[in-house]
Scaffold this active site. Structure first.
Site, PDB file in Angstrom:
ATOM      1  N   LYS A  72       0.833  -1.202   0.000  1.00 47.59           N
ATOM      2  CA  LYS A  72       0.000   0.000   0.000  1.00 47.59           C
ATOM      3  C   LYS A  72       0.868   1.253   0.000  1.00 47.59           C
ATOM      4  CE  LYS A  72      -4.105   1.772   2.470  1.00 47.59           C
ATOM      5  NZ  LYS A  72      -5.059   1.435   3.560  1.00 47.59           N
ATOM      6  N   SER A 148      -9.770   1.618   2.482  1.00 50.94           N
ATOM      7  CA  SER A 148      -8.940   2.551   1.740  1.00 50.94           C
ATOM      8  C   SER A 148      -7.884   1.885   0.857  1.00 50.94           C
ATOM      9  CB  SER A 148      -8.229   3.506   2.719  1.00 50.94           C
ATOM     10  OG  SER A 148      -7.351   2.789   3.583  1.00 50.94           O
ATOM     11  N   SER A 172     -10.230  -1.257   6.217  1.00 57.31           N
ATOM     12  CA  SER A 172      -9.590  -0.967   4.934  1.00 57.31           C
ATOM     13  C   SER A 172      -8.839  -2.131   4.303  1.00 57.31           C
ATOM     14  CB  SER A 172      -8.640   0.223   5.088  1.00 57.31           C
ATOM     15  OG  SER A 172      -9.375   1.413   5.272  1.00 57.31           O
TER      16      SER A 172
END
Length: 443
Positions: A72, A148, A172
């Protein structure tokens, strides 16, 4: 875009698989650039070749040696700015060193293929990003991917990575995993260090994996936690006690989701699992009730991003800004009271869960909305975001390990996948993973 989960590692070399993953990213064109904010093509091929050389010599650095991993965009990689899905961080100072989990992945022989896109500062469960674009859902590109960690789940389903590393503050990891039809694991917070990860909430942030199988999640989790890999213990499903929290977390759910949930429970029951309906609303509703006057995440995000809020608020995603701003007004007494109440409630819910092995509930109560609908309507965005985060975020508040398990497709919803959330007891992460692996193997 075609969907292809990664080829079995037993039938091809790491170099071959890495070449296919890079080709998939390139072939995706603009969508590939919405899924990845950076691609490490040359370094990935070098790492894959080194893994193949070790394998030819009978050497292994562990279960992730030669596996293709995406990370990420809020994890530090030495020598480059950590942009965290934000335009204002494009010119940030380069990271001095890799995040600790990135160091562990490299040491374990993982092939880091690139950084995946995310909601700005990780503050939404939807996955829309106005700065870098929004990846489409892996099963219907007109729909949201979930956030997210919006690039993480689709990177796996599209064969661009075998394992993705995300973060989870209110869902997320589990949200994009559920919408992608793969597994996503949020550990107990203390299990994985967050050094070198741009924070959203000191209290709630966790780091964990998304992958097609629970086994891959477990192996990645061991590396992230800095533990030697040990095979998960075999677990029998007959006699397993699974608590079903009937009540608020099933409210306002779409009909296909409720139908898929009941079908999943029926499959568990058919495998000999003992289902126990539980009345837990006093505890499951408490996080939302207590945070009506200001949330832990908003208060901590307002502190973390205080200089950006003062210097260049107009450069932020307006919807992310709208969620951070209220944190500036959270009173110290309220914030401290939240932390104290959280500690008390954790002990109370722990006691309620002593007689079951797991909780089971839908990861998400609603189907993924269409991206265009949410872009056109701020109110619709906020409603959808609240519902996406509702079920997963409860277990960040209680710091319980939780995993979204893929349970097939919902025929009445155009074949979209259904994610079943399994929740374990605090610090019993490997027990949860072992039970989830047994369920995935059987079902």
């Amino acid at each position: 875009m075609a969907q292809h989960l990664p080829t079995s590692t037993s039938t091809s070399t790491s170099t071959e698989r890495t070449e296919r993953a890079l080709a998939a990213i390139e072939a995706a064109g603009d969508e590939g650039r919405r899924i990845f904010t950076r691609v490490y093509a040359e370094a990935a091929l070098q790492a894959a070749q080194a893994a193949d050389q070790r394998a030819a010599s009978g050497i292994s650095l562990g279960p992730l040696d030669g596996r293709i991993v995406s990370i990420k965009d809020l994890l530090d990689v030495a020598g480059e700015p950590t942009t965290a899905g934000s335009a204002v961080l494009r010119q940030a100072a380069p990271a001095q060193r890799d995040a600790l989990v990135v160091q562990r992945l490299r040491a374990a022989g993982a092939v880091l293929i690139g950084k995946t896109n995310m909601t700005e500062f990780a503050f939404s469960g939807i996955g829309i990003n106005p700065h870098y674009g929004t990846p489409g859902n892996a099963h219907d590109a007109t729909r949201i991917p979930g956030g997210s960690s919006c690039g993480a789940g689709v990177s796996v389903v599209h064969g661009m990575a075998e394992i993705a590393i995300g973060t989870d503050t209110g869902g997320s990891i589990r949200i994009p995993a559920a919408l992608a039809g793969i597994a996503g694991f949020k550990p107990t917070q203390a299990r994985v260090p967050r050094t070198g990860a741009l924070a959203l909430s000191y209290t709630l942030d966790t780091i964990g994996p998304l992958a097609a199988s629970v086994q891959d999640c477990a192996q990645a989790d061991a590396v992230l936690a800095g533990q030697p890999w040990q095979a998960l213990p075999a677990r029998q499903l007959a006699g397993l006690r699974v608590g079903v929290p009937r009540g608020a977390l099933l409210a306002d759910a779409d009909a296909p989701v409720l139908a898929a949930f009941e079908q999943a429970l029926a499959r568990l029951s058919g495998a000999g699992v003992r289902l126990v309906d539980m009345a837990l609303d006093d505890w499951l509703l408490a996080p939302a009730r207590l945070q009506q006057a200001g949330s832990l995440a908003a208060a901590e995000a307002a502190h973390i991003h205080r200089e950006r809020l003062e210097r260049a608020p107009e450069q932020l995603d307006p919807r992310v800004l709208a969620r951070i701003r209220p944190g500036q007004d959270v009173a110290a007494a309220h914030y401290v009271g939240l932390l104290q109440a959280r500690s008390r409630l954790q002990a109370e819910l722990d006691a309620q869960l002593q007689d079951v092995d797991l909780l089971a509930l839908p990861t998400l109560p609603i189907l993924p909305p269409r991206i265009a609908d949410l872009l056109a309507d701020d109110a619709a965005f906020m409603r959808a975001n609240a519902l996406m985060l509702r079920n997963p975020s409860v277990f960040n508040f209680y710091d319980l390990p939780a995993l979204s398990l893929p349970m097939g497709r919902m025929a009445s919803a155009g074949g979209l996948p259904f994610g079943l959330m399994l929740v374990g007891q605090r610090q019993c992460d490997r027990q949860l993973l072992a039970l989830a692996a047994a369920l995935q193997a059987l079902l």
